[in-house]
Design a protein around this motif. Structure first.
Motif, PDB file in Angstrom:
ATOM      1  N   SER A   1       0.834  -1.211   0.000  1.00 50.65           N
ATOM      2  CA  SER A   1       0.000   0.000   0.000  1.00 50.65           C
ATOM      3  C   SER A   1       0.866   1.257   0.000  1.00 50.65           C
ATOM      4  CB  SER A   1      -0.928  -0.005   1.213  1.00 50.65           C
ATOM      5  OG  SER A   1      -1.831  -1.093   1.155  1.00 50.65           O
ATOM      6  N   LEU A   2       1.967   1.240   0.762  1.00 49.93           N
ATOM      7  CA  LEU A   2       2.872   2.389   0.767  1.00 49.93           C
ATOM      8  C   LEU A   2       3.514   2.596  -0.606  1.00 49.93           C
ATOM      9  CD1 LEU A   2       4.642   1.993   4.248  1.00 49.93           C
ATOM     10  CD2 LEU A   2       2.958   3.718   3.573  1.00 49.93           C
ATOM     11  N   HIS A   3       3.845   1.494  -1.252  1.00 51.38           N
ATOM     12  CA  HIS A   3       4.430   1.594  -2.595  1.00 51.38           C
ATOM     13  C   HIS A   3       3.430   2.209  -3.573  1.00 51.38           C
ATOM     14  CE1 HIS A   3       6.856   0.598  -6.064  1.00 51.38           C
ATOM     15  NE2 HIS A   3       5.808  -0.005  -6.602  1.00 51.38           N
ATOM     16  N   ARG A   4       2.178   1.775  -3.490  1.00 51.55           N
ATOM     17  CA  ARG A   4       1.143   2.331  -4.369  1.00 51.55           C
ATOM     18  C   ARG A   4       0.924   3.818  -4.059  1.00 51.55           C
ATOM     19  NH1 ARG A   4      -3.511   0.541  -3.227  1.00 51.55           N
ATOM     20  NH2 ARG A   4      -3.047  -1.074  -1.697  1.00 51.55           N
ATOM     21  N   ALA A   5       0.989   4.172  -2.777  1.00 53.96           N
ATOM     22  CA  ALA A   5       0.810   5.578  -2.402  1.00 53.96           C
ATOM     23  C   ALA A   5       1.898   6.448  -3.029  1.00 53.96           C
ATOM     24  CB  ALA A   5       0.820   5.715  -0.880  1.00 53.96           C
ATOM     25  N   ARG A   6       3.145   5.993  -2.992  1.00 52.25           N
ATOM     26  CA  ARG A   6       4.236   6.749  -3.615  1.00 52.25           C
ATOM     27  C   ARG A   6       3.966   6.958  -5.105  1.00 52.25           C
ATOM     28  NH1 ARG A   6       7.616   3.065  -0.859  1.00 52.25           N
ATOM     29  NH2 ARG A   6       8.559   3.932   1.009  1.00 52.25           N
ATOM     30  N   LYS A   7       3.533   5.893  -5.773  1.00 54.00           N
ATOM     31  CA  LYS A   7       3.284   5.983  -7.210  1.00 54.00           C
ATOM     32  C   LYS A   7       2.149   6.968  -7.509  1.00 54.00           C
ATOM     33  CE  LYS A   7       2.543   3.056 -11.267  1.00 54.00           C
ATOM     34  NZ  LYS A   7       1.579   3.967 -11.864  1.00 54.00           N
ATOM     35  N   HIS A   8       1.070   6.931  -6.717  1.00 58.90           N
ATOM     36  CA  HIS A   8      -0.049   7.846  -6.929  1.00 58.90           C
ATOM     37  C   HIS A   8       0.392   9.293  -6.716  1.00 58.90           C
ATOM     38  CE1 HIS A   8      -2.785   4.658  -7.604  1.00 58.90           C
ATOM     39  NE2 HIS A   8      -2.919   4.265  -6.346  1.00 58.90           N
ATOM     40  N   ARG A   9       1.249   9.513  -5.744  1.00 64.49           N
ATOM     41  CA  ARG A   9       1.711  10.881  -5.493  1.00 64.49           C
ATOM     42  C   ARG A   9       2.528  11.387  -6.679  1.00 64.49           C
ATOM     43  NH1 ARG A   9       5.171  13.172  -0.285  1.00 64.49           N
ATOM     44  NH2 ARG A   9       5.408  15.306  -1.104  1.00 64.49           N
TER      45      ARG A   9
ATOM     46  N   ARG B   1      -2.112  11.957  -8.347  1.00 65.50           N
ATOM     47  CA  ARG B   1      -3.430  11.435  -7.968  1.00 65.50           C
ATOM     48  C   ARG B   1      -3.503  11.403  -6.433  1.00 65.50           C
ATOM     49  NH1 ARG B   1      -3.897   5.964 -11.285  1.00 65.50           N
ATOM     50  NH2 ARG B   1      -6.056   6.119 -10.551  1.00 65.50           N
ATOM     51  N   PHE B   2      -3.874  12.540  -5.859  1.00 66.83           N
ATOM     52  CA  PHE B   2      -3.764  12.713  -4.415  1.00 66.83           C
ATOM     53  C   PHE B   2      -4.879  11.983  -3.659  1.00 66.83           C
ATOM     54  CE2 PHE B   2      -1.884  16.627  -6.303  1.00 66.83           C
ATOM     55  CZ  PHE B   2      -0.566  16.256  -6.094  1.00 66.83           C
ATOM     56  N   TYR B   3      -6.054  11.881  -4.244  1.00 64.69           N
ATOM     57  CA  TYR B   3      -7.115  11.116  -3.583  1.00 64.69           C
ATOM     58  C   TYR B   3      -6.694   9.655  -3.449  1.00 64.69           C
ATOM     59  CZ  TYR B   3     -11.501   8.601  -2.903  1.00 64.69           C
ATOM     60  OH  TYR B   3     -12.472   7.757  -2.423  1.00 64.69           O
ATOM     61  N   GLU B   4      -6.177   9.089  -4.547  1.00 65.34           N
ATOM     62  CA  GLU B   4      -5.708   7.706  -4.504  1.00 65.34           C
ATOM     63  C   GLU B   4      -4.524   7.563  -3.547  1.00 65.34           C
ATOM     64  OE1 GLU B   4      -6.447   9.370  -7.152  1.00 65.34           O
ATOM     65  OE2 GLU B   4      -7.965   8.235  -8.267  1.00 65.34           O
ATOM     66  N   TYR B   5      -3.703   8.613  -3.447  1.00 65.56           N
ATOM     67  CA  TYR B   5      -2.568   8.595  -2.515  1.00 65.56           C
ATOM     68  C   TYR B   5      -3.058   8.405  -1.079  1.00 65.56           C
ATOM     69  CZ  TYR B   5       1.207  10.592   0.334  1.00 65.56           C
ATOM     70  OH  TYR B   5       2.168  10.813   1.291  1.00 65.56           O
ATOM     71  N   TYR B   6      -4.044   9.208  -0.687  1.00 65.34           N
ATOM     72  CA  TYR B   6      -4.562   9.100   0.683  1.00 65.34           C
ATOM     73  C   TYR B   6      -5.376   7.822   0.882  1.00 65.34           C
ATOM     74  CZ  TYR B   6      -2.856  13.520   2.416  1.00 65.34           C
ATOM     75  OH  TYR B   6      -2.032  14.524   2.865  1.00 65.34           O
TER      76      TYR B   6
END
Length: 201
Positions: free
Chosen positions: A122-130, A134-139
């Protein structure tokens, strides 16, 4: 030279051997063999008019036109080394299979390890979204990571706060600053580090 009788006729055969030094294409020279007993055969029978000797006292001769000989490289060593290579490969493959069968199966990861692996994903996906903006997907990814940690005893406040932030960004048009995103990401990383320390104890 070999002399023999075949079907009542005297036959003389002569073998000429060529030994090339290396592979390639070679052309032989013209071969001319003199007949040693000219009185046995009349000149008309022994030679064609165009090959008849200029002097009738000279013995007749037989002539062979030049030949092209193609010498190919020997493949004996190729087959020998190929067979040895195949034998070594099969032997090594059989040895690897035997060792693999004797090796104990690795233990399946525990549920704690699986959940921590999900948090890291999940942290890896958050980095990619940022990085993609894509900030909504990041959070959303951060809140999923926090939820996995909350199920293992972490405070639910972090999860609730990140979900609320995702709603602000996704539906209320809030644009988070870089400092805010860095801080929330570090909050989840610290919770993950604490959980790993608990596992090691």
């Amino acid at each position: 030279m070999i002399a023999s009788v075949r079907d009542g006729s005297n036959v003389v055969s002569q073998t000429i051997e060529y030994i090339p030094n290396e592979a390639g294409e070679y052309r032989t020279s013209e071969i001319r063999v003199q007949v040693l007993v000219p009185e046995v055969t009349s000149p008309a029978e022994s030679v064609a008019p165009e090959t008849a000797p200029s002097d009738s006292n000279d013995p007749p001769s037989l002539r062979a036109d030049p030949l092209t000989i193609c010498v190919r490289p020997s493949r004996t060593l190729f087959w020998i080394f190929g067979g040895l290579g195949a034998s070594l490969f099969l032997g090594g493959f059989g040895w690897w299979l035997a060792r693999r069968k004797r090796r104990p199966e690795p233990a399946a990861p525990s549920s704690d390890e699986s959940s921590l692996s999900a948090v890291q994903d999940s942290l890896h996906r958050a980095r990619k979204h940022r990085l993609d903006g894509r900030f909504y997907e990041y959070y959303t990814a951060l809140s999923e990571a926090a939820a996995d940690l909350s199920a293992k005893g972490e405070s639910c406040e972090l999860t609730a706060g990140l979900r609320a932030r995702a709603q602000d960004v996704g539906y209320r048009g809030h644009r988070p600053t870089d400092d805010e995103m860095d801080g929330h990401f570090r909050d989840v990383e610290r919770a993950l580090a604490r959980r790993k320390e608990e596992q090691e104890l």
